[in-house]
Design a protein around this motif. Structure first.
Motif, PDB file in Angstrom:
ATOM      1  N   SER A   1       0.813  -1.314   0.040  1.00  0.00           N
ATOM      2  CA  SER A   1      -0.087   0.147   0.052  1.00  0.00           C
ATOM      3  C   SER A   1       0.833   1.130  -0.082  1.00  0.00           C
ATOM      4  O   SER A   1       2.068   1.190   0.191  1.00  0.00           O
ATOM      5  N   SER A   2       0.327   2.431  -0.182  1.00  0.00           N
ATOM      6  CA  SER A   2       1.032   3.593  -0.138  1.00  0.00           C
ATOM      7  C   SER A   2       1.502   3.887   1.266  1.00  0.00           C
ATOM      8  O   SER A   2       2.836   4.465   1.216  1.00  0.00           O
ATOM      9  N   GLY A   3       0.777   3.567   2.183  1.00  0.00           N
ATOM     10  CA  GLY A   3       1.509   3.930   3.335  1.00  0.00           C
ATOM     11  C   GLY A   3       2.759   3.040   3.904  1.00  0.00           C
ATOM     12  O   GLY A   3       3.566   3.675   4.559  1.00  0.00           O
ATOM     13  N   LEU A   4       2.735   1.830   3.403  1.00  0.00           N
ATOM     14  CA  LEU A   4       3.781   1.012   3.605  1.00  0.00           C
ATOM     15  C   LEU A   4       5.053   1.571   2.729  1.00  0.00           C
ATOM     16  O   LEU A   4       6.260   1.507   3.152  1.00  0.00           O
ATOM     17  N   PHE A   5       4.657   2.064   1.608  1.00  0.00           N
ATOM     18  CA  PHE A   5       5.529   2.630   0.633  1.00  0.00           C
ATOM     19  C   PHE A   5       6.516   3.921   1.301  1.00  0.00           C
ATOM     20  O   PHE A   5       7.487   3.693   0.981  1.00  0.00           O
ATOM     21  N   ILE A   6       5.853   4.467   2.079  1.00  0.00           N
ATOM     22  CA  ILE A   6       6.296   5.793   2.818  1.00  0.00           C
ATOM     23  C   ILE A   6       7.446   5.173   3.667  1.00  0.00           C
ATOM     24  O   ILE A   6       8.624   5.573   3.753  1.00  0.00           O
ATOM     25  N   PHE A   7       7.057   4.092   4.545  1.00  0.00           N
ATOM     26  CA  PHE A   7       8.202   3.576   5.326  1.00  0.00           C
ATOM     27  C   PHE A   7       9.245   2.964   4.760  1.00  0.00           C
ATOM     28  O   PHE A   7      10.409   2.949   5.391  1.00  0.00           O
ATOM     29  N   LEU A   8       9.120   2.393   3.339  1.00  0.00           N
ATOM     30  CA  LEU A   8      10.213   1.588   2.745  1.00  0.00           C
ATOM     31  C   LEU A   8      11.187   2.475   2.145  1.00  0.00           C
ATOM     32  O   LEU A   8      12.115   2.180   1.639  1.00  0.00           O
TER      33      LEU A   8
END
Lengths: 285, 358
Positions: A6-13
């Motif tokens: 998801s886009s949220g996970l992407f920010i953390f990655l």
């Protein structure tokens, strides 16, 4: 469990991905390209495999690599022989509390930098070192013996610096082993040696393999210890790479050597896994 | 019947704790012998001494007339089925069973045929090439037993092997284990804290408490003629009363803690005892007894709860201020009883068993 990207996970990655890409992937590609560059007779830059061919045609490079790989394998085997009894003692012989204490005792020296530890060994072993001083004053020898700068002290140093990386996976795999397996084998008529070879070693095999891979790679890629304890004649392959980059200023050749080290060591590990019938996925999990 | 295992005055001391205290017993050839006791009574220590994992502090241990002291486990003619089974996870079923035979340097062909025969015996034909992790709990159980039995030991030791199974499987394995023992004719020594396992399967049961054997007897005798107050309380369900002795002759009469006066049978010498413990089995209490019956302690109970369990239905009833358990006969004769009712009840003198002690 698998997560959807998801886009949220992407920010953390993002930081990790940036770090991986900018600091690892790009320089590697740069090195790969560099290793394939050369000059023709007119001094014009061209694409060539010459840097790689050099390794196979110049005997000294080839010899250095074989020597390094052989010694790295010896170091791996010695490290296993030294640490296995320690791991077994800590997990199976002593009480739980003592075993925690001993594990910490084992880890403490590794909180100090490798450089400091190697210098510690040098203080002990050198001509004017502690060991020579003791032997002289006891009258065991008449004049100081040079114990540094030979293959044996270099291997000993490498075993010492690698021990931690073998003992930790060994302890964790032996810890999972139920003591009753040993008793059951004993009850079914097995001698101590059979229990060791048929029960304990196969049970610890994933730990042994992962420890061996790490120790082998670390020994093969070690620069500090062979250089300091083996001296100028240590002929370690990493020194060849260093020389190409720093001494000869031949970055193309150095890059090619770097990739050859990566490929050849991967090949050795692959062969090792095939021979011991271990699967990389199972070893790493 | 020849004696396989002969144990005399066996004692094991750990520092200042006596785990096994002067135990003597003999196990006969081909019998199912159980050692029953609460956890911590020393039964596992005793078993480990027979297997050879522990050396006794004193006493003698003979198997088929040969002294076993100082002989390591791998050279004793006994095999142990471990509580957690201890199957080797890195080997398949056949290799697990063949492990012991291989150690005896059995030829490969013989190992294969013996393993196959053993698998058939435990109803696992065709499972030889499976991994241990592919088996269910009951199947693992059978592999563990097969692995030990294939060596044809003089004695097979079993350390609560059914403990990890669920109830239904345990009931099934009990019967299977009993049948297996009869088929192979090996002496089984089985330790357990589950009295039902011991009673159902065994030819002889030794009841162990605090490192000592309280009684060695057939299951029937253990149940009907317990030799000590501990056995009476531990084997089978029972109502226990603390009581004070009122009279010893001509009949023993006791005043129970709830004030009820019982005529009872002394199971041990009661002379001089002021206090006693009274044991009454739930099935010994008769509801609405015929007025013509002699030698009955008669009293009234108030029903509190009915625990319906098919043929095993019980009621909890108040006798004075004490709750007692009464087993109902299976003929549904008392199906009409409801909680709150007061019913007359009686129990025969012979069924009121009394032992001296607090």
């Amino acid at each position: 469990m698998k997560f959807k990207l998801s886009s949220g996970l992407f920010i953390f990655l993002t930081p990790v991905l940036l770090w991986l890409f900018l600091l690892i992937v790009i320089p590697q590609i740069e090195l790969l390209l560099m290793s394939l560059r050369g000059e023709n007779n007119l001094g014009e830059p061209i694409w060539t495999f010459a840097n790689y061919l050099h390794f196979f045609t110049e005997e000294i490079y080839w010899y250095t690599f074989v020597r390094t790989a052989t010694y790295a394998i010896i170091v791996t085997v010695l490290t296993f022989i030294v640490t296995f009894p320690v791991a077994f003692y800590i997990t199976k012989v002593v009480s739980k509390r003592l075993s925690v204490f001993l594990t910490i005792l084992l880890l403490v020296p590794f909180w100090v930098s490798e450089l400091v530890r190697v210098y510690g060994w040098m203080i002990l072993l050198r001509e004017s070192g502690v060991l020579n001083h003791i032997m002289l004053s006891l009258g065991l020898i008449d004049k100081p013996v040079e114990m540094l700068y030979n293959d044996i002290s270099m291997i000993m140093g490498l075993v010492y610096t690698s021990m931690l990386f073998m003992v930790v996976p060994l302890i964790s795999s032996l810890e999972g082993m139920d003591d009753s397996l040993i008793e059951a084998a004993h009850d079914l008529g097995a001698s101590k040696w059979t229990i060791f070879t048929r029960i304990v070693i196969p049970y610890a095999a994933p730990g042994i393999t992962s420890g061996s891979i790490v120790v082998f790679m670390l020994a093969l890629g070690n620069y500090l210890t062979p250089n300091l304890m083996g001296g100028k004649n240590s002929l370690w392959f990493t020194e060849q790479i260093y020389n190409q980059f720093i001494a000869s200023f031949n970055w193309n050749q150095g890059a090619a050597f770097g990739f050859l080290l990566l490929l050849l060591s991967s090949l050795i590990i692959w062969v090792g896994l095939k021979m011991s019938k271990q699967q990389l996925g199972r070893v790493l999990s | 019947m020849p004696v396989v295992l002969d144990i005399v005055d066996l004692t094991k001391r750990f520092a200042d704790f006596v785990a096994v205290d002067n135990v003597c017993f003999q196990a006969e050839e081909g019998k199912f012998f159980s050692i029953l006791g609460p956890s911590g009574c020393g039964k596992t220590t005793l078993l480990r001494m027979i297997a050879g994992f522990l050396e006794p502090t004193s006493g003698s241990l003979q198997i088929r007339g040969k002294d076993m002291l100082g002989i390591p486990p791998n050279r004793r003619p006994v095999n142990l089925v471990f509580q957690n089974l201890a199957l080797f996870p890195m080997m398949n079923v056949a290799d697990n069973i063949g492990f012991g035979l291989k150690r005896q340097r059995c030829p490969k062909k013989e190992i294969a045929s013996k393993t196959e025969a053993m698998l058939e015996r435990v109803h696992l034909s065709g499972y030889g090439s499976k991994d241990i992790s592919q088996l269910s709990g009951g199947q693992k159980q059978r592999v563990a037993i097969a692995r030990a039995l294939v060596l044809e030991p003089s004695i097979l030791l079993l350390d609560e092997p059914l403990g990890a199974l669920d109830l239904k499987l345990r009931e099934q394995m009990k019967i299977e284990l009993k049948n297996l023992q009869r088929e192979v004719g090996t002496t089984f020594i089985y330790i357990t804290h589950d009295q039902s396992e011991a009673l159902v399967m065994s030819d002889t049961v030794a009841v162990m408490n605090a490192g000592r054997f309280e009684q060695i007897d057939t299951p029937r005798n253990l149940y009907s003629r317990p030799a000590s107050s501990f056995v009476a309380g531990f084997v089978g369900e029972t109502n226990i009363f603390a009581a004070s002795v009122e009279d010893i002759s001509p009949t023993l009469r006791l005043r129970a803690e709830n004030g009820v006066l019982f005529k009872a049978t002394a199971m041990q010498e009661m002379a001089g005892a002021k206090k006693g413990r009274l044991f009454i089995r739930p099935e010994a209490i008769i509801l609405e007894p015929d007025s013509g019956l002699d030698n009955l302690n008669r009293f009234e109970v108030t029903v509190r709860t009915i625990l319906f369990d098919g043929s095993n239905t019980k009621i909890l009833a108040m006798l004075g201020d004490r709750e007692i358990t009464v087993a109902l006969p299976q003929n549904q004769q008392f199906a009409h009883i409801t909680p709150g009712e007061t019913v007359s009840a009686g129990v025969h003198i012979d069924a009121c068993k009394c032992y001296p002690g607090e």
